[in-house]
Design an enzyme around this catalytic site. Structure first.
Site, PDB file in Angstrom:
ATOM      1  N   GLY A  89       5.581   3.326   0.018  1.00 29.24           N
ATOM      2  CA  GLY A  89       6.234   4.122  -1.032  1.00 29.24           C
ATOM      3  C   GLY A  89       5.340   4.189  -2.257  1.00 29.24           C
ATOM      4  O   GLY A  89       4.128   4.030  -2.156  1.00 29.24           O
ATOM      5  N   SER A 144       0.843  -1.190   0.000  1.00 28.18           N
ATOM      6  CA  SER A 144       0.000   0.000   0.000  1.00 28.18           C
ATOM      7  C   SER A 144       0.881   1.245   0.000  1.00 28.18           C
ATOM      8  O   SER A 144       2.106   1.146   0.050  1.00 28.18           O
ATOM      9  CB  SER A 144      -0.926   0.008   1.208  1.00 28.18           C
ATOM     10  OG  SER A 144      -0.147   0.275   2.367  1.00 28.18           O
ATOM     11  N   LYS A 145       0.201   2.399  -0.023  1.00 30.76           N
ATOM     12  CA  LYS A 145       0.902   3.682  -0.110  1.00 30.76           C
ATOM     13  C   LYS A 145       1.995   3.850   0.937  1.00 30.76           C
ATOM     14  O   LYS A 145       3.005   4.482   0.686  1.00 30.76           O
ATOM     15  CB  LYS A 145      -0.102   4.819   0.074  1.00 30.76           C
ATOM     16  CG  LYS A 145      -0.653   5.329  -1.222  1.00 30.76           C
ATOM     17  CD  LYS A 145      -1.435   6.596  -0.952  1.00 30.76           C
ATOM     18  CE  LYS A 145      -2.695   6.577  -1.789  1.00 30.76           C
ATOM     19  NZ  LYS A 145      -3.796   7.284  -1.246  1.00 30.76           N
ATOM     20  N   ARG A 146       1.738   3.298   2.122  1.00 30.01           N
ATOM     21  CA  ARG A 146       2.735   3.531   3.175  1.00 30.01           C
ATOM     22  C   ARG A 146       4.071   2.842   2.854  1.00 30.01           C
ATOM     23  O   ARG A 146       5.072   3.081   3.514  1.00 30.01           O
ATOM     24  CB  ARG A 146       2.191   3.108   4.550  1.00 30.01           C
ATOM     25  CG  ARG A 146       1.978   1.645   4.709  1.00 30.01           C
ATOM     26  CD  ARG A 146       1.137   1.306   5.927  1.00 30.01           C
ATOM     27  NE  ARG A 146       0.719  -0.070   5.831  1.00 30.01           N
ATOM     28  CZ  ARG A 146       1.426  -1.084   6.281  1.00 30.01           C
ATOM     29  NH1 ARG A 146       2.569  -0.860   6.894  1.00 30.01           N
ATOM     30  NH2 ARG A 146       0.983  -2.316   6.137  1.00 30.01           N
TER      31      ARG A 146
END
Ligand code: GLU
Length: 479
Positions: A254, A250-252
């Site tokens: 990168g 997921s976004k966390r």
């Protein structure tokens, strides 16, 4: 246990596959991989590839997401043969499908209020049962209840729903696990599973490859196909893409959006090659162009477990494809991504060679301009020198040694032999004369001329800068 090979039956020229993104976010690598797998499978058999935009979630849809998804697909070279079809424009088809189901007794109007449904769920929970709709409107007599209604499908009361998944194998879900789920909301909008089924049927989709997060929807979709008397497509649910910590990527972790990879200086060829390898393999082969993939892509190479997204590996693929770019192609990409124009630099003596050298060590387009900043300065502008290098390298550099080398360079230029080979030879001779080693000259020169102790081959640096700039930068320091 027998590990059945992954395969679809009847995958051929008449097959139709699809990618059906919801424009509720950017196209991320998971979606791009799904699109790519469907595209490659379709093209490998000469079938048709459909793009469908599932834009019925008006709260979360954004036109900019849709635009970005289309752009990202185009950038990756994933071309669709039909569409894009928009679900938001197909409400009439969905409503017709629903009223046909109601007319033939496979679906029914449910007049229960939200409070009633909440109460029955709570009751079921208090009895330790799954919170479900208790089907109280399933057998209403006509006119027995009136008012606002939704439409529910008559789910089977017993038995099981069998998903014959090409990757997961046979997945069985007991009918008792599912209630009569809503297919048309009280506000007259169709629900997600209903729209997917109507579209997959009406668009003639024969095979569906999608992320395993959709496996929960599949029993519902199969119930709808059965209720309508349609043959469902064959399904393959691909395992998730995991982050290195083995959680869902997921976004966390990168960059996950395709557009972000583009902005960071990745090439479409590299991302396509890397994504193809993420959950699919062909022996130990690593490098495939899109054309090669189309030729050899098949279900047998699909993996059954989650694959870890490894940025280092992606960098490796990108470095590989960067090396294949000609200097002019590279300049175009650098300009497009970073807005830095390298054209003038490539026209200088040694400029092309310099760019090739930097390209061959880079992993991403964006790494290239910062490594050339010293070569892109306007006349008279000095490079920003790394203070640490200035302290450790230039403080010990012998001024006389450097200035005498500058004199040698002046002579070399006069003789008309200004090229990196001759310059390299001069460096060697100069160091021998002073009984010093090459780095004793190369290191201070690098710091003086480029600002950093790290740079491409020093003789190339000198060739590209030219005598005037070299003299300016050296005398600027020894003023
Ligand atoms: N619209 C769904 C999504 O974006 C895909 C539905 C499907 O593939 O069946 O996740």
């Amino acid at each position: 246990m027998f590990d059945a090979p992954v395969s679809f039956t009847n995958l051929n020229q008449k097959s139709k596959l699809r990618f059906a993104p919801s424009p509720t976010g950017f196209l991320h690598v998971g979606g791009a991989r799904t699109a790519l797998f469907n595209y490659l499978l379709t093209k490998s058999v000469g079938g048709q590839f459909v793009l469908r935009i599932e834009d019925t979630d008006t709260e979360r849809n954004r036109p900019e997401f849709e635009e970005e998804i289309l752009k990202s697909l185009q950038w990756l070279g994933i071309q669709w043969d039909e569409g894009p079809f928009y679900q938001s424009k197909r409400f009439d088809a969905y409503r017709k499908f629903i009223s046909d189901l109601v007319a033939k007794g496979s679906a029914y109007r449910c007049y229960c209020t939200e409070t009633e449904v909440d109460e029955m769920r709570k009751k079921a929970e208090s009895l330790g049962q799954k919170p479900m709709y208790d089907r109280r409107c399933r057998n209403l007599k006509s006119g027995e209840r009136t008012g606002p209604f939704c439409v529910r499908i008559k789910s089977p009361l017993e038995g099981e729903i069998l998903i014959d998944d090409a990757i997961k194998g046979e997945v069985r879900v007991a009918a008792s696990e599912l209630d009569d789920f809503v297919i048309l909301r009280t506000n007259d909008t169709p629900t997600y599973n209903l729209t997917v089924v109507v579209d997959d049927f009406e668009m003639g989709i024969t095979h569906v490859v999608r992320g395993e997060e959709h496996l929960n929807n599949t029993p519902k979709q199969l119930i709808l196909f059965r209720a309508a008397g349609f043959t469902p497509p064959q399904y393959a649910h691909i395992p998730l893409i995991l982050a290195p910590d083995k959680t869902k990527l997921s976004k966390r972790h990168g960059a996950v959006a395709v557009s972000q990879f583009k902005e960071e200086g990745y090439l479409a060829e590299a991302l396509v090659n890397y994504l193809a390898k993420l959950g699919w393999s062909h022996g130990n082969d690593e490098i495939f162009t899109a054309q090669e993939l189309i030729k050899i892509f098949s279900m047998e190479g699909f993996g059954k477990s989650g694959s870890v997204f490894d940025k280092t590996k992606l960098d490796w693929f990108n470095a590989h494809y960067l090396k294949k770019l000609s200097v002019s192609e590279l300049c175009l990409k650098v300009k497009e991504i970073t807005k830095v124009d390298l054209t003038a630099l490539t026209q200088k003596p040694g400029g092309q060679k310099l760019l090739e050298a930097v390209r061959d060590r880079a992993h991403r387009i964006n790494e290239i301009p910062p490594q050339l900043s010293w070569a892109l300065l306007a006349d008279g502008q000095m490079p920003t020198r790394d203070p640490e290098a200035e302290k450790t390298i230039l403080s010990v550099a012998n001024k006389d040694f450097i200035l005498k080398f500058l004199y040698k360079l002046t002579e070399l230029e006069k003789s008309g032999k200004w090229n990196s080979v001759e310059i390299a030879a001069s460096i060697k001779i100069h160091c021998q004369e002073f009984n010093l080693k090459m780095p004793d000259l190369a290191k201070p020169l690098r710091v003086l001329l480029t600002g950093s102790p790290m740079s491409p081959d020093i003789s190339l640096v000198l060739e590209v800068l030219g005598l005037r700039a070299i003299r300016e930068r050296i005398s600027n320091f020894y003023r």
